[in-house]
Scaffold this motif. Sequence first.
Motif, PDB file in Angstrom:
ATOM      1  N   ASP A  60       0.736  -1.599  -0.209  1.00  0.00           N
ATOM      2  CA  ASP A  60       0.243   0.308  -0.413  1.00  0.00           C
ATOM      3  C   ASP A  60       0.454   1.512   0.464  1.00  0.00           C
ATOM      4  OD1 ASP A  60      -1.857  -1.479   0.370  1.00  0.00           O
ATOM      5  OD2 ASP A  60      -2.640  -1.714   2.438  1.00  0.00           O
ATOM      6  N   ALA A 104     -14.331  -6.926   1.695  1.00  0.00           N
ATOM      7  CA  ALA A 104     -13.185  -6.786   2.324  1.00  0.00           C
ATOM      8  C   ALA A 104     -11.905  -7.122   0.966  1.00  0.00           C
ATOM      9  CB  ALA A 104     -13.311  -7.813   3.490  1.00  0.00           C
ATOM     10  N   PRO A 105     -11.327  -6.303   0.855  1.00  0.00           N
ATOM     11  CA  PRO A 105     -10.895  -5.112   2.199  1.00  0.00           C
ATOM     12  C   PRO A 105     -11.553  -3.789   1.514  1.00  0.00           C
ATOM     13  CG  PRO A 105      -8.983  -6.041   0.218  1.00  0.00           C
ATOM     14  CD  PRO A 105     -10.325  -6.723  -0.104  1.00  0.00           C
ATOM     15  N   ASP A 106     -11.516  -3.330   3.083  1.00  0.00           N
ATOM     16  CA  ASP A 106     -11.875  -1.844   2.797  1.00  0.00           C
ATOM     17  C   ASP A 106     -11.087  -0.249   2.079  1.00  0.00           C
ATOM     18  OD1 ASP A 106     -14.318  -0.176   2.430  1.00  0.00           O
ATOM     19  OD2 ASP A 106     -14.581   0.592   4.292  1.00  0.00           O
ATOM     20  N   MET A 121      -8.883   2.437   4.079  1.00  0.00           N
ATOM     21  CA  MET A 121      -9.265   3.482   4.630  1.00  0.00           C
ATOM     22  C   MET A 121      -7.933   4.132   4.767  1.00  0.00           C
ATOM     23  SD  MET A 121     -11.309   1.320   6.757  1.00  0.00           S
ATOM     24  CE  MET A 121     -10.718   2.193   9.236  1.00  0.00           C
ATOM     25  N   ASN A 123      -5.726   6.196   7.378  1.00  0.00           N
ATOM     26  CA  ASN A 123      -5.371   6.330   8.573  1.00  0.00           C
ATOM     27  C   ASN A 123      -5.132   7.750   9.181  1.00  0.00           C
ATOM     28  OD1 ASN A 123      -5.245   3.638   8.221  1.00  0.00           O
ATOM     29  ND2 ASN A 123      -2.950   3.658   6.205  1.00  0.00           N
ATOM     30  N   SER A 172      -4.479   3.086   3.641  1.00  0.00           N
ATOM     31  CA  SER A 172      -4.403   1.850   3.709  1.00  0.00           C
ATOM     32  C   SER A 172      -5.634   0.447   3.012  1.00  0.00           C
ATOM     33  CB  SER A 172      -3.609   1.209   4.711  1.00  0.00           C
ATOM     34  OG  SER A 172      -4.559   1.160   5.348  1.00  0.00           O
ATOM     35  N   GLU A 209      -7.984  -2.206   4.160  1.00  0.00           N
ATOM     36  CA  GLU A 209      -8.131  -2.780   5.815  1.00  0.00           C
ATOM     37  C   GLU A 209      -8.908  -4.516   5.481  1.00  0.00           C
ATOM     38  OE1 GLU A 209      -7.955  -1.753   8.740  1.00  0.00           O
ATOM     39  OE2 GLU A 209      -8.572  -3.870   9.069  1.00  0.00           O
ATOM     40  N   TYR A 210      -8.440  -5.036   5.794  1.00  0.00           N
ATOM     41  CA  TYR A 210      -8.895  -6.639   5.879  1.00  0.00           C
ATOM     42  C   TYR A 210      -9.492  -6.911   6.945  1.00  0.00           C
ATOM     43  CZ  TYR A 210      -5.114  -7.676   1.655  1.00  0.00           C
ATOM     44  OH  TYR A 210      -5.020  -6.865   0.378  1.00  0.00           O
ATOM     45  N   GLU A 211      -9.193  -6.545   8.146  1.00  0.00           N
ATOM     46  CA  GLU A 211     -10.490  -7.105   9.156  1.00  0.00           C
ATOM     47  C   GLU A 211     -11.465  -6.313   9.364  1.00  0.00           C
ATOM     48  OE1 GLU A 211      -9.163  -9.411  11.609  1.00  0.00           O
ATOM     49  OE2 GLU A 211      -7.780  -9.993  10.574  1.00  0.00           O
ATOM     50  N   ARG A 212     -12.726  -7.402   8.337  1.00  0.00           N
ATOM     51  CA  ARG A 212     -14.242  -6.644   9.235  1.00  0.00           C
ATOM     52  C   ARG A 212     -14.707  -7.665   8.985  1.00  0.00           C
ATOM     53  NH1 ARG A 212     -15.619  -1.997   6.528  1.00  0.00           N
ATOM     54  NH2 ARG A 212     -17.087  -2.560   6.004  1.00  0.00           N
TER      55      ARG A 212
END
Lengths: 495, 126
Positions: A114, A308-310, A312, A314, A320, A322-325
């Motif tokens: 990223d 996902a990924p979304d 984001m 920061n 970046s 984001e994979y944790e969804r």
Amino acid sequence: MRQSSFQTPDPDTRLILEKGGTHFANRLIAPLDTPTIDFQTWFGLANLRAEKPAIPDLAEPEVVRHYTVLSQKNFGVDTGPYPLGSCTMKYNPKVHETLAALPGFANVHPLQPDATAQGNLALMADLEKHLCAICGVDRFTFQPSAGAHGEWTGLLMIKAYHDSRGEGYRNVMLVPDSAHGTNPASAAMVGYEIRQIASGPDGMVDLNALEAALDERCAGLMLTNPNTLGLFEKNIGRIAALVHHAGGQLYYDGANINAILLQTRPGDMGFDVVHLNLHKSFSTPHGGGGPGSGPVGVKAHLAPFLPAPDLMKNPTGSYSLEYERPLSVGRVRSFNGSFLVLVRAYAYILANGAMGLREVSQASVANANYLLAHLRKAYDLPFDQPCLHEFVLSGSRQKELGCSTMDIAKRLIDYGFHPPTVYFPLIVKEAMMIEPTETETQEGLDGFVEAMLAIAEEVKNTPELLHNAPHPNGHTVPISRPDELRAAKDPVLRV
Amino acid sequence: MSNIPNDLLYAKSHEWIKLDGDTFLIGITDHAQCELGDLVFAEVAAVGKVLKAGQVIGSIESVKTASDIYSPVDGEVIESNSTLGDKPEQINEDPYASWFIRIRPAQPGIPTNLLDAAGYKAMIGE
């Protein structure tokens, strides 16, 4: 008849693989001046081909001629008017191709970290902001590849939303009988039972029929506004209230958003999910099979379910993925969708600005009404009202004289026009769905009117001209009418 | 002018219904096949399927469009014409011989929402 800008194509019908021989002229590659190696020593006999690969031996000019001739057999917005209803075949500015080919966009690898693709991620974030403003929603995903893929993704989010609230029993999706065929198809792919809502005599959703179809199993309603007749669903506020009151979500099929750009917003009408076809409304070459882009926008309550990924932002200002969804419906497409289509759409939005996009919708509506006013003299107009960006004529009067809408469509090819969408929507007999878009010139519009009125006369006097159409002429019309029945029933896909 | 046999009943969604003992045969009308054009695909519900009125008993595709065929009654599919899938053109050639399914209605008697030949003829404006 209109004069064609086509060159006479080569009558040669050989594939490029069937062309070529042993030509050694016109080669642009210099002979090797380095020592050759012994392949057998290097790679071993087992790894060497017994025969040379069947790559045609062609000189560069032969390759260029082959593909140039092929491209001339194709009809596109760049060659003539293309009023294919619901497809928004607008002109695509060539500067977009230059921008999409910039090395920073074209040569980035989707698996690059990223941190090394910040400019591209920033473009996506800024495009998302613009699309949210245009549609009146809170978030977008760029993963879906095109419209129907977007529908499926949006419906998955609706399903995930109901499931998360313990309302997984909502398994019925409502779809008007004038809907794009993809709507019920996408809903079926998600596992929904389809309930069709009849249109009223004015071509709009019948509120009584809608009310009767609403119950505790309703997951939502899919709607196109303006609808496929090119008419604005004027009861949209009431429709949204009814569906929401029944606990359903409202899905906006963005195929027709060209008509309302910067005039009104799906989010303001009450829609919870919106898909756009960037490759149509936001100007990217399409119709040849892609690549398309069907981003899906949602109101805040559906954002946790985005794929996902979304993307984001920061706290430091960098971007970046984001994979944790935990609530996400998951990934629906590899990488970041059709990124270079996003570049073109972004360029289109920035080049037009808000005022320019407003003029897009105004001009698309004006052009469609111009055609409507002229063509109604010779063709039936089943839903008789001013239209938005497109309208639907019926060829019923011509059918009675022995010429079907299919014959009219085929005859238009002889006149140098791409035919309109035919036999859709299904609620109009012998339908012709005409969408000129804002980029068609007055000359192009007048030429289309002239051709359609001439064809209406031919129906009366020389119907055989329609029955046999199109007539190959060696340039604008390369082939006669294909046998669609045999092509559909007994396709020969491999010789 | 399409062929509308007097001994059949008709649904507004263009199916014909033939009363045959305590079962119904269901197909699509001549008017329907004519409007659809040359059929290239047909699919029929499987034997044993239990249906409510208005549910799908088959699907057809022509060169122009795709359509569902609906059951006019609640009941169970007891026979299914699998030859339609191989030769959908028989529906164009002889729509009243090309039945889709034989259904055993859940309730005895003739459904009240069906039209007779004259009623169907008036509905399609012939």
